[in-house]
Design a protein around this motif. Structure first.
Motif, PDB file in Angstrom:
ATOM      1  N   VAL A 201       0.847  -1.190   0.000  1.00 29.74           N
ATOM      2  CA  VAL A 201       0.000   0.000   0.000  1.00 29.74           C
ATOM      3  C   VAL A 201       0.881   1.239   0.000  1.00 29.74           C
ATOM      4  CG1 VAL A 201      -1.837   1.241   1.221  1.00 29.74           C
ATOM      5  CG2 VAL A 201      -1.746  -1.270   1.332  1.00 29.74           C
ATOM      6  N   THR A 202       0.584   2.159  -0.920  1.00 29.81           N
ATOM      7  CA  THR A 202       1.284   3.449  -0.949  1.00 29.81           C
ATOM      8  C   THR A 202       0.307   4.542  -0.535  1.00 29.81           C
ATOM      9  OG1 THR A 202       0.759   3.769  -3.281  1.00 29.81           O
ATOM     10  CG2 THR A 202       2.873   2.730  -2.775  1.00 29.81           C
ATOM     11  N   PHE A 203       0.864   5.659  -0.124  1.00 27.09           N
ATOM     12  CA  PHE A 203       0.057   6.784   0.345  1.00 27.09           C
ATOM     13  C   PHE A 203       0.413   8.033  -0.452  1.00 27.09           C
ATOM     14  CE2 PHE A 203       0.719   3.818   3.815  1.00 27.09           C
ATOM     15  CZ  PHE A 203      -0.574   3.566   4.224  1.00 27.09           C
ATOM     16  N   ASP A 204      -0.565   8.873  -0.660  1.00 23.17           N
ATOM     17  CA  ASP A 204      -0.368  10.101  -1.434  1.00 23.17           C
ATOM     18  C   ASP A 204      -0.364  11.348  -0.554  1.00 23.17           C
ATOM     19  OD1 ASP A 204      -0.289   8.702  -3.834  1.00 23.17           O
ATOM     20  OD2 ASP A 204      -2.450   8.823  -4.104  1.00 23.17           O
ATOM     21  N   THR A 205       0.059  11.211   0.662  1.00 22.49           N
ATOM     22  CA  THR A 205       0.028  12.365   1.559  1.00 22.49           C
ATOM     23  C   THR A 205       1.421  12.677   2.078  1.00 22.49           C
ATOM     24  OG1 THR A 205      -0.322  11.095   3.582  1.00 22.49           O
ATOM     25  CG2 THR A 205      -2.293  11.708   2.326  1.00 22.49           C
ATOM     26  N   GLU A 206       1.621  13.915   2.457  1.00 23.02           N
ATOM     27  CA  GLU A 206       2.879  14.327   3.074  1.00 23.02           C
ATOM     28  C   GLU A 206       3.020  13.738   4.479  1.00 23.02           C
ATOM     29  OE1 GLU A 206       5.668  16.179   2.138  1.00 23.02           O
ATOM     30  OE2 GLU A 206       4.847  15.744   0.162  1.00 23.02           O
ATOM     31  N   ILE A 207       1.887  13.544   5.140  1.00 27.22           N
ATOM     32  CA  ILE A 207       1.903  13.038   6.515  1.00 27.22           C
ATOM     33  C   ILE A 207       2.395  11.591   6.557  1.00 27.22           C
ATOM     34  CG2 ILE A 207       0.448  12.498   8.515  1.00 27.22           C
ATOM     35  CD1 ILE A 207      -1.371  14.817   7.569  1.00 27.22           C
ATOM     36  N   ARG A 208       1.964  10.784   5.603  1.00 26.11           N
ATOM     37  CA  ARG A 208       2.297   9.363   5.584  1.00 26.11           C
ATOM     38  C   ARG A 208       3.010   9.048   4.273  1.00 26.11           C
ATOM     39  NH1 ARG A 208       0.361   6.775   9.217  1.00 26.11           N
ATOM     40  NH2 ARG A 208      -1.612   7.852   9.360  1.00 26.11           N
ATOM     41  N   LYS A 209       4.344   9.141   4.289  1.00 25.74           N
ATOM     42  CA  LYS A 209       5.115   8.971   3.067  1.00 25.74           C
ATOM     43  C   LYS A 209       5.520   7.528   2.814  1.00 25.74           C
ATOM     44  CE  LYS A 209       7.120  13.566   3.289  1.00 25.74           C
ATOM     45  NZ  LYS A 209       8.336  14.346   3.384  1.00 25.74           N
ATOM     46  N   ASP A 210       5.777   6.779   3.879  1.00 23.30           N
ATOM     47  CA  ASP A 210       6.325   5.441   3.728  1.00 23.30           C
ATOM     48  C   ASP A 210       5.258   4.441   3.294  1.00 23.30           C
ATOM     49  OD1 ASP A 210       8.828   6.316   4.659  1.00 23.30           O
ATOM     50  OD2 ASP A 210       8.240   5.972   6.740  1.00 23.30           O
ATOM     51  N   PRO A 211       5.506   3.736   2.187  1.00 25.05           N
ATOM     52  CA  PRO A 211       4.592   2.658   1.811  1.00 25.05           C
ATOM     53  C   PRO A 211       4.706   1.519   2.824  1.00 25.05           C
ATOM     54  CG  PRO A 211       6.440   2.794   0.269  1.00 25.05           C
ATOM     55  CD  PRO A 211       6.602   3.903   1.246  1.00 25.05           C
ATOM     56  N   ILE A 212       3.723   0.641   2.820  1.00 25.99           N
ATOM     57  CA  ILE A 212       3.730  -0.481   3.760  1.00 25.99           C
ATOM     58  C   ILE A 212       3.433  -1.788   3.041  1.00 25.99           C
ATOM     59  CG2 ILE A 212       3.106   0.854   5.821  1.00 25.99           C
ATOM     60  CD1 ILE A 212       0.201  -0.119   5.444  1.00 25.99           C
ATOM     61  N   TYR A 213       3.985  -2.856   3.609  1.00 25.41           N
ATOM     62  CA  TYR A 213       3.568  -4.214   3.269  1.00 25.41           C
ATOM     63  C   TYR A 213       2.719  -4.698   4.428  1.00 25.41           C
ATOM     64  CZ  TYR A 213       6.812  -4.796  -0.627  1.00 25.41           C
ATOM     65  OH  TYR A 213       7.467  -4.672  -1.831  1.00 25.41           O
ATOM     66  N   VAL A 214       1.632  -5.376   4.120  1.00 21.87           N
ATOM     67  CA  VAL A 214       0.738  -5.917   5.138  1.00 21.87           C
ATOM     68  C   VAL A 214       0.550  -7.402   4.860  1.00 21.87           C
ATOM     69  CG1 VAL A 214      -1.548  -5.776   6.195  1.00 21.87           C
ATOM     70  CG2 VAL A 214      -0.467  -3.702   5.298  1.00 21.87           C
ATOM     71  N   ILE A 215       0.780  -8.225   5.874  1.00 15.04           N
ATOM     72  CA  ILE A 215       0.581  -9.663   5.743  1.00 15.04           C
ATOM     73  C   ILE A 215      -0.304 -10.150   6.885  1.00 15.04           C
ATOM     74  CG2 ILE A 215       1.650 -11.951   5.642  1.00 15.04           C
ATOM     75  CD1 ILE A 215       4.202 -10.619   4.629  1.00 15.04           C
ATOM     76  N   PRO A 216      -1.590 -10.390   6.607  1.00 18.16           N
ATOM     77  CA  PRO A 216      -2.435 -11.028   7.626  1.00 18.16           C
ATOM     78  C   PRO A 216      -1.983 -12.479   7.779  1.00 18.16           C
ATOM     79  CG  PRO A 216      -3.752 -10.006   5.874  1.00 18.16           C
ATOM     80  CD  PRO A 216      -2.339 -10.029   5.412  1.00 18.16           C
ATOM     81  N   PHE A 217      -1.982 -12.981   9.010  1.00 20.55           N
ATOM     82  CA  PHE A 217      -1.494 -14.336   9.244  1.00 20.55           C
ATOM     83  C   PHE A 217      -2.545 -15.408   8.999  1.00 20.55           C
ATOM     84  CE2 PHE A 217       1.650 -12.335  12.408  1.00 20.55           C
ATOM     85  CZ  PHE A 217       2.525 -12.032  11.386  1.00 20.55           C
ATOM     86  N   ALA A 218      -3.801 -15.051   9.000  1.00 24.27           N
ATOM     87  CA  ALA A 218      -4.864 -16.029   8.777  1.00 24.27           C
ATOM     88  C   ALA A 218      -5.986 -15.357   7.996  1.00 24.27           C
ATOM     89  CB  ALA A 218      -5.385 -16.568  10.110  1.00 24.27           C
ATOM     90  N   ASP A 219      -6.896 -16.166   7.499  1.00 26.95           N
ATOM     91  CA  ASP A 219      -8.013 -15.619   6.715  1.00 26.95           C
ATOM     92  C   ASP A 219      -8.862 -14.644   7.512  1.00 26.95           C
ATOM     93  OD1 ASP A 219      -7.229 -17.048   4.506  1.00 26.95           O
ATOM     94  OD2 ASP A 219      -8.588 -18.724   4.905  1.00 26.95           O
ATOM     95  N   ASP A 220      -8.909 -14.822   8.836  1.00 29.11           N
ATOM     96  CA  ASP A 220      -9.728 -13.919   9.652  1.00 29.11           C
ATOM     97  C   ASP A 220      -9.086 -12.543   9.805  1.00 29.11           C
ATOM     98  OD1 ASP A 220      -7.693 -14.326  11.544  1.00 29.11           O
ATOM     99  OD2 ASP A 220      -8.940 -15.574  12.841  1.00 29.11           O
ATOM    100  N   GLY A 221      -7.814 -12.415   9.455  1.00 31.64           N
ATOM    101  CA  GLY A 221      -7.131 -11.125   9.481  1.00 31.64           C
ATOM    102  C   GLY A 221      -6.997 -10.505  10.857  1.00 31.64           C
ATOM    103  N   LEU A 222      -7.009 -11.333  11.900  1.00 36.13           N
ATOM    104  CA  LEU A 222      -6.957 -10.779  13.249  1.00 36.13           C
ATOM    105  C   LEU A 222      -5.550 -10.380  13.684  1.00 36.13           C
ATOM    106  CD1 LEU A 222      -9.545 -12.997  15.140  1.00 36.13           C
ATOM    107  CD2 LEU A 222      -9.817 -10.677  14.247  1.00 36.13           C
ATOM    108  N   ALA A 223      -4.539 -11.056  13.209  1.00 35.03           N
ATOM    109  CA  ALA A 223      -3.163 -10.727  13.567  1.00 35.03           C
ATOM    110  C   ALA A 223      -2.357 -10.625  12.285  1.00 35.03           C
ATOM    111  CB  ALA A 223      -2.574 -11.798  14.490  1.00 35.03           C
ATOM    112  N   GLY A 224      -1.264  -9.888  12.326  1.00 36.07           N
ATOM    113  CA  GLY A 224      -0.465  -9.782  11.117  1.00 36.07           C
ATOM    114  C   GLY A 224       0.753  -8.900  11.274  1.00 36.07           C
TER     115      GLY A 224
END
Length: 150
Positions: free
Chosen positions: A79-102
């Motif tokens: 995920v990338t961001f188009d704002t000055e406040i949040r410049k750093d893109p992120i990788y997100v990896i949910p650990f399970a289908d329920d997406g509760l932890a990651g």
């Protein structure tokens, strides 16, 4: 502290104590040293930053002992961001289908020509993962999904 049901985390400095059951979370938590992010219950940053900051999120999982066949089955989002406040893109990896932890890993771009991309990895339990994604207005969708060829 490990329990039969999972691992007991939090409970200090204003953090709520909880038991995390996700096996990937437990493995990563036990493989590196983590510290609670102040005022962010269920969110941890790696104290072993110098040892892991060069690792991509999937390489971090493998370095923790998660077998590559399990890592390959996990969905990874970029995920990338188009704002000055949040410049750093992120990788997100949910650990399970329920997406509760990651894992949420911030991509830090090189500051100088000799620097390499580095990562700030944050481990997120059930109480912190979705809350953080909501706080930064991220909804995981196919448009952010990383293909195997990426």
């Amino acid at each position: 502290m490990a329990t039969m049901e999972g691992i007991r985390i939090g409970g200090a400095r204003g953090h709520i104590e909880e038991v995390e059951h996700d096996p990937i979370f437990v493995t990563i938590y036990n493989s590196f040293r983590w510290k609670m992010i102040p005022n962010c219950t269920g969110r941890y940053t790696c104290r072993d930053h110098k040892a892991v900051s060069h690792l991509t999120p999937t390489k971090l999982l493998e370095a923790a002992g998660i077998d590559s066949s399990t890592v390959d089955k996990l969905q990874q989002y970029y995920v990338t961001f188009d704002t000055e406040i949040r410049k750093d893109p992120i990788y997100v990896i949910p650990f399970a289908d329920d997406g509760l932890a990651g894992l949420i890993s911030y991509v830090k771009q090189p500051r100088d020509d000799g620097d390499c991309i580095s990562y700030v990895h944050t481990l997120n339990s059930g109480s912190g993962f979705q809350r953080k994604l909501e706080a930064i207005n991220v909804i995981l969708s196919d448009e952010y999904l990383v293909n195997e060829n990426d």
